[in-house]
Design an enzyme around this catalytic site. Structure first.
Site, mmCIF file in Angstrom:
data_model
loop_
_atom_site.group_PDB
_atom_site.id
_atom_site.type_symbol
_atom_site.label_atom_id
_atom_site.label_comp_id
_atom_site.label_asym_id
_atom_site.label_seq_id
_atom_site.Cartn_x
_atom_site.Cartn_y
_atom_site.Cartn_z
ATOM 1 N N ARG A 56 -29.625 5.292 -66.191
ATOM 2 C CA ARG A 56 -29.090 4.528 -65.128
ATOM 3 C C ARG A 56 -27.909 3.478 -65.962
ATOM 4 O O ARG A 56 -26.960 3.253 -65.589
ATOM 5 C CB ARG A 56 -30.259 3.485 -64.890
ATOM 6 C CG ARG A 56 -31.244 3.870 -64.128
ATOM 7 C CD ARG A 56 -30.781 4.085 -62.755
ATOM 8 N NE ARG A 56 -29.839 5.315 -62.626
ATOM 9 C CZ ARG A 56 -30.761 6.940 -62.965
ATOM 10 N NH1 ARG A 56 -32.514 6.233 -62.913
ATOM 11 N NH2 ARG A 56 -30.255 8.103 -62.778
ATOM 12 N N GLN A 86 -28.359 -7.732 -55.061
ATOM 13 C CA GLN A 86 -29.671 -6.446 -55.346
ATOM 14 C C GLN A 86 -29.430 -5.803 -56.836
ATOM 15 O O GLN A 86 -30.254 -5.243 -57.193
ATOM 16 C CB GLN A 86 -29.762 -6.204 -54.229
ATOM 17 C CG GLN A 86 -30.531 -7.113 -52.778
ATOM 18 C CD GLN A 86 -30.570 -6.377 -51.670
ATOM 19 O OE1 GLN A 86 -31.960 -6.235 -51.468
ATOM 20 N NE2 GLN A 86 -29.440 -6.314 -50.406
ATOM 21 N N ASP A 89 -26.620 -3.186 -61.623
ATOM 22 C CA ASP A 89 -24.944 -3.016 -62.986
ATOM 23 C C ASP A 89 -24.334 -3.784 -62.746
ATOM 24 O O ASP A 89 -24.385 -5.340 -62.188
ATOM 25 C CB ASP A 89 -24.249 -1.688 -62.459
ATOM 26 C CG ASP A 89 -24.010 -2.137 -61.069
ATOM 27 O OD1 ASP A 89 -22.745 -3.011 -60.486
ATOM 28 O OD2 ASP A 89 -24.332 -1.634 -59.447
ATOM 29 N N HIS A 104 -32.214 -8.310 -59.415
ATOM 30 C CA HIS A 104 -33.414 -7.311 -59.280
ATOM 31 C C HIS A 104 -33.070 -7.398 -60.832
ATOM 32 O O HIS A 104 -33.639 -6.451 -61.302
ATOM 33 C CB HIS A 104 -32.902 -6.385 -58.060
ATOM 34 C CG HIS A 104 -33.585 -7.013 -57.272
ATOM 35 N ND1 HIS A 104 -33.517 -5.876 -55.837
ATOM 36 C CD2 HIS A 104 -34.738 -7.674 -56.781
ATOM 37 C CE1 HIS A 104 -33.520 -6.491 -54.829
ATOM 38 N NE2 HIS A 104 -34.652 -7.522 -55.621
ATOM 39 N N GLY A 170 -22.962 -3.422 -48.472
ATOM 40 C CA GLY A 170 -23.514 -2.557 -48.774
ATOM 41 C C GLY A 170 -25.273 -2.444 -48.988
ATOM 42 O O GLY A 170 -25.550 -2.256 -49.776
#
Length: 233
Positions: A56, A86, A89, A104, A170
Protein backbone atom coordinates in the site's frame (compact mmCIF):
# COMPACT_ATOMS: atom_id res chain seq x y z
CA UNK A 1 -14.18 33.08 8.18
CA UNK A 2 -16.57 30.15 7.96
CA UNK A 3 -15.41 26.72 9.04
CA UNK A 4 -15.66 23.92 6.48
CA UNK A 5 -15.27 20.33 7.56
CA UNK A 6 -14.41 18.02 4.67
CA UNK A 7 -15.19 14.36 5.36
CA UNK A 8 -13.40 12.29 2.73
CA UNK A 9 -13.27 8.65 1.77
CA UNK A 10 -11.56 6.27 -0.63
CA UNK A 11 -13.24 7.78 -3.69
CA UNK A 12 -11.00 10.84 -3.41
CA UNK A 13 -7.82 8.78 -3.69
CA UNK A 14 -9.31 6.47 -6.32
CA UNK A 15 -8.89 9.32 -8.81
CA UNK A 16 -5.15 9.12 -8.10
CA UNK A 17 -5.15 5.43 -9.00
CA UNK A 18 -5.27 3.99 -5.48
CA UNK A 19 -7.53 0.96 -5.16
CA UNK A 20 -10.57 1.25 -2.93
CA UNK A 21 -11.54 -1.51 -0.55
CA UNK A 22 -15.18 -2.03 -1.41
CA UNK A 23 -15.50 -1.73 -5.18
CA UNK A 24 -15.84 -4.90 -7.25
CA UNK A 25 -12.22 -4.63 -8.34
CA UNK A 26 -11.01 -3.25 -5.01
CA UNK A 27 -8.54 -4.57 -2.48
CA UNK A 28 -10.94 -6.98 -0.84
CA UNK A 29 -11.41 -8.73 -4.19
CA UNK A 30 -7.73 -9.69 -3.92
CA UNK A 31 -7.39 -10.14 -0.15
CA UNK A 32 -9.60 -11.43 2.61
CA UNK A 33 -10.07 -8.94 5.46
CA UNK A 34 -9.36 -11.69 7.97
CA UNK A 35 -5.94 -12.31 6.43
CA UNK A 36 -4.47 -8.79 6.42
CA UNK A 37 -6.53 -6.32 8.44
CA UNK A 38 -7.36 -7.74 11.86
CA UNK A 39 -5.39 -8.05 15.11
CA UNK A 40 -5.69 -11.82 14.77
CA UNK A 41 -4.11 -11.73 11.31
CA UNK A 42 -1.11 -9.85 12.71
CA UNK A 43 -0.56 -12.62 15.25
CA UNK A 44 -1.26 -15.46 12.84
CA UNK A 45 0.71 -14.25 9.80
CA UNK A 46 2.68 -11.13 10.59
CA UNK A 47 4.68 -11.36 7.36
CA UNK A 48 1.56 -11.21 5.17
CA UNK A 49 0.14 -8.21 7.04
CA UNK A 50 3.42 -6.30 6.84
CA UNK A 51 3.75 -7.17 3.15
CA UNK A 52 0.19 -5.94 2.48
CA UNK A 53 0.85 -2.52 3.99
CA UNK A 54 4.30 -2.24 2.42
CA UNK A 55 2.55 -2.68 -0.92
CA UNK A 56 0.00 0.00 0.00
CA UNK A 57 2.88 2.40 0.79
CA UNK A 58 4.61 1.72 -2.52
CA UNK A 59 1.38 2.49 -4.34
CA UNK A 60 0.82 5.64 -2.27
CA UNK A 61 4.31 6.98 -2.94
CA UNK A 62 3.92 6.36 -6.67
CA UNK A 63 0.59 8.21 -6.75
CA UNK A 64 0.06 11.96 -6.99
CA UNK A 65 -2.70 14.14 -5.51
CA UNK A 66 -5.48 14.70 -8.02
CA UNK A 67 -7.72 17.67 -8.77
CA UNK A 68 -10.04 16.65 -5.94
CA UNK A 69 -7.27 16.78 -3.34
CA UNK A 70 -6.01 20.08 -4.74
CA UNK A 71 -9.50 21.61 -4.73
CA UNK A 72 -9.94 20.68 -1.06
CA UNK A 73 -6.59 22.30 -0.25
CA UNK A 74 -7.56 25.41 -2.24
CA UNK A 75 -10.57 25.96 0.02
CA UNK A 76 -8.12 27.20 2.66
CA UNK A 77 -7.79 30.42 0.67
CA UNK A 78 -11.37 31.30 1.60
CA UNK A 79 -12.38 29.16 4.58
CA UNK A 80 -11.13 27.67 7.83
CA UNK A 81 -10.80 24.07 6.63
CA UNK A 82 -10.44 20.86 8.61
CA UNK A 83 -10.21 17.58 6.72
CA UNK A 84 -11.39 14.41 8.45
CA UNK A 85 -10.51 11.45 6.28
CA UNK A 86 -11.09 7.72 6.31
CA UNK A 87 -8.06 7.38 4.03
CA UNK A 88 -4.69 6.20 5.34
CA UNK A 89 -2.63 7.76 2.53
CA UNK A 90 -0.96 11.17 2.69
CA UNK A 91 -2.35 12.68 -0.52
CA UNK A 92 -4.37 15.36 1.29
CA UNK A 93 -1.19 16.59 2.96
CA UNK A 94 0.82 16.41 -0.25
CA UNK A 95 -1.86 18.47 -2.01
CA UNK A 96 -1.43 21.21 0.59
CA UNK A 97 -4.16 20.64 3.18
CA UNK A 98 -2.92 22.01 6.52
CA UNK A 99 -5.24 20.30 8.99
CA UNK A 100 -5.93 16.60 8.38
CA UNK A 101 -7.26 14.11 10.90
CA UNK A 102 -6.95 10.45 9.88
CA UNK A 103 -9.71 8.35 11.41
CA UNK A 104 -8.29 4.99 10.39
CA UNK A 105 -4.58 5.59 10.83
CA UNK A 106 -1.70 6.52 8.53
CA UNK A 107 0.52 4.48 6.23
CA UNK A 108 3.45 6.79 6.95
CA UNK A 109 3.56 5.82 10.62
CA UNK A 110 4.13 2.69 12.71
CA UNK A 111 3.31 2.01 16.33
CA UNK A 112 4.26 -0.27 19.14
CA UNK A 113 2.23 -3.47 19.39
CA UNK A 114 2.29 -3.00 23.15
CA UNK A 115 1.58 0.73 23.48
CA UNK A 116 -0.77 2.42 20.96
CA UNK A 117 0.58 5.82 22.02
CA UNK A 118 4.15 4.94 20.97
CA UNK A 119 4.10 6.07 17.33
CA UNK A 120 7.02 6.58 14.95
CA UNK A 121 7.28 7.95 11.43
CA UNK A 122 8.41 5.69 8.61
CA UNK A 123 10.66 6.92 5.82
CA UNK A 124 10.00 5.24 2.49
CA UNK A 125 7.69 2.32 1.93
CA UNK A 126 9.24 -0.64 3.74
CA UNK A 127 8.52 -1.72 7.28
CA UNK A 128 11.19 -4.27 8.22
CA UNK A 129 9.55 -7.39 9.57
CA UNK A 130 11.56 -7.29 12.79
CA UNK A 131 11.46 -3.50 13.41
CA UNK A 132 10.94 -2.70 17.08
CA UNK A 133 9.67 0.25 19.10
CA UNK A 134 11.59 1.97 21.90
CA UNK A 135 9.76 -0.20 24.41
CA UNK A 136 11.19 -3.31 22.78
CA UNK A 137 7.96 -4.56 21.24
CA UNK A 138 7.52 -5.20 17.54
CA UNK A 139 6.20 -2.33 15.45
CA UNK A 140 2.95 -2.70 13.53
CA UNK A 141 1.26 -0.54 10.90
CA UNK A 142 -0.41 2.52 12.47
CA UNK A 143 -3.74 1.39 11.06
CA UNK A 144 -7.08 0.83 12.75
CA UNK A 145 -7.78 -2.82 12.00
CA UNK A 146 -11.27 -4.24 11.68
CA UNK A 147 -12.57 -5.00 15.14
CA UNK A 148 -10.48 -2.26 16.79
CA UNK A 149 -11.76 0.99 18.27
CA UNK A 150 -11.38 4.23 16.30
CA UNK A 151 -9.42 6.36 18.78
CA UNK A 152 -9.68 9.61 16.80
CA UNK A 153 -13.46 9.48 16.43
CA UNK A 154 -14.25 11.67 19.45
CA UNK A 155 -11.90 14.37 18.17
CA UNK A 156 -13.50 14.13 14.73
CA UNK A 157 -16.98 14.40 16.24
CA UNK A 158 -16.00 17.61 18.03
CA UNK A 159 -14.67 19.03 14.77
CA UNK A 160 -17.89 18.11 12.95
CA UNK A 161 -20.02 19.69 15.66
CA UNK A 162 -18.29 23.03 15.04
CA UNK A 163 -18.78 23.08 11.26
CA UNK A 164 -20.47 25.95 9.46
CA UNK A 165 -20.45 23.90 6.25
CA UNK A 166 -19.80 20.20 5.71
CA UNK A 167 -18.51 18.56 2.55
CA UNK A 168 -18.77 14.77 2.19
CA UNK A 169 -16.69 13.47 -0.70
CA UNK A 170 -15.77 10.05 -2.01
CA UNK A 171 -17.42 7.97 0.69
CA UNK A 172 -20.30 5.53 0.57
CA UNK A 173 -21.32 6.47 4.13
CA UNK A 174 -21.36 2.75 4.82
CA UNK A 175 -18.34 2.32 7.12
CA UNK A 176 -19.15 2.78 10.79
CA UNK A 177 -18.50 4.45 13.11
CA UNK A 178 -16.95 6.87 10.60
CA UNK A 179 -20.19 7.40 8.65
CA UNK A 180 -22.00 8.50 11.78
CA UNK A 181 -19.76 11.57 11.90
CA UNK A 182 -22.36 13.40 9.81
CA UNK A 183 -24.85 13.05 12.66
CA UNK A 184 -22.73 15.37 14.80
CA UNK A 185 -23.24 18.31 12.45
CA UNK A 186 -25.92 20.75 13.59
CA UNK A 187 -29.14 20.20 11.63
CA UNK A 188 -29.17 23.75 10.27
CA UNK A 189 -25.74 23.34 8.67
CA UNK A 190 -25.63 22.77 4.89
CA UNK A 191 -24.07 19.51 3.72
CA UNK A 192 -22.62 19.05 0.24
CA UNK A 193 -22.10 15.49 -1.03
CA UNK A 194 -19.75 14.76 -3.95
CA UNK A 195 -19.88 11.15 -5.12
CA UNK A 196 -20.68 9.38 -8.43
CA UNK A 197 -22.46 6.54 -6.65
CA UNK A 198 -25.53 6.58 -4.50
CA UNK A 199 -24.50 6.97 -0.85
CA UNK A 200 -27.43 6.63 1.49
CA UNK A 201 -28.33 10.17 2.52
CA UNK A 202 -32.00 9.50 3.34
CA UNK A 203 -31.30 9.90 7.05
CA UNK A 204 -29.66 13.32 6.68
CA UNK A 205 -32.02 16.10 7.76
CA UNK A 206 -29.68 18.98 6.95
CA UNK A 207 -30.00 21.18 3.85
CA UNK A 208 -28.41 18.89 1.27
CA UNK A 209 -26.76 19.48 -2.10
CA UNK A 210 -25.68 16.44 -4.12
CA UNK A 211 -23.08 16.55 -6.90
CA UNK A 212 -23.05 13.11 -8.60
CA UNK A 213 -19.49 13.26 -9.87
CA UNK A 214 -16.09 11.81 -9.04
CA UNK A 215 -14.00 13.85 -6.63
CA UNK A 216 -11.54 15.08 -9.25
CA UNK A 217 -14.40 16.56 -11.26
CA UNK A 218 -16.94 17.41 -8.59
CA UNK A 219 -14.70 19.08 -6.02
CA UNK A 220 -13.40 21.85 -8.31
CA UNK A 221 -17.03 22.51 -9.24
CA UNK A 222 -18.02 22.63 -5.58
CA UNK A 223 -15.22 25.07 -4.73
CA UNK A 224 -16.67 27.51 -7.24
CA UNK A 225 -20.14 27.03 -5.79
CA UNK A 226 -18.99 27.57 -2.21
CA UNK A 227 -17.03 30.69 -3.11
CA UNK A 228 -20.05 32.15 -4.89
CA UNK A 229 -22.46 31.34 -2.06
CA UNK A 230 -20.42 31.97 1.07
CA UNK A 231 -17.50 34.28 0.26
CA UNK A 232 -18.19 37.99 0.06
CA UNK A 233 -16.69 39.70 -2.95
Amino acid sequence: MKKIVVFSGAGVSADSGLATFRDADGLWAEYRIEEVCTPEALVRNRALVVEFYNKRRREMLAAEPNAGHRAIAALEQFFDVQVVTQNVDNLHERAGSSHVLHLHGELTRLRSERNPESIVSLDGWEQPLDARADDGSLLRPHIVFFGEAVPMFDSAARIAAGADIMVVVGTSLAVYPAASLVRYVRTDIPIFVVDPGHPNTSWIRNPLTFIPKRAAEGMPELVGLLKKEFVQS
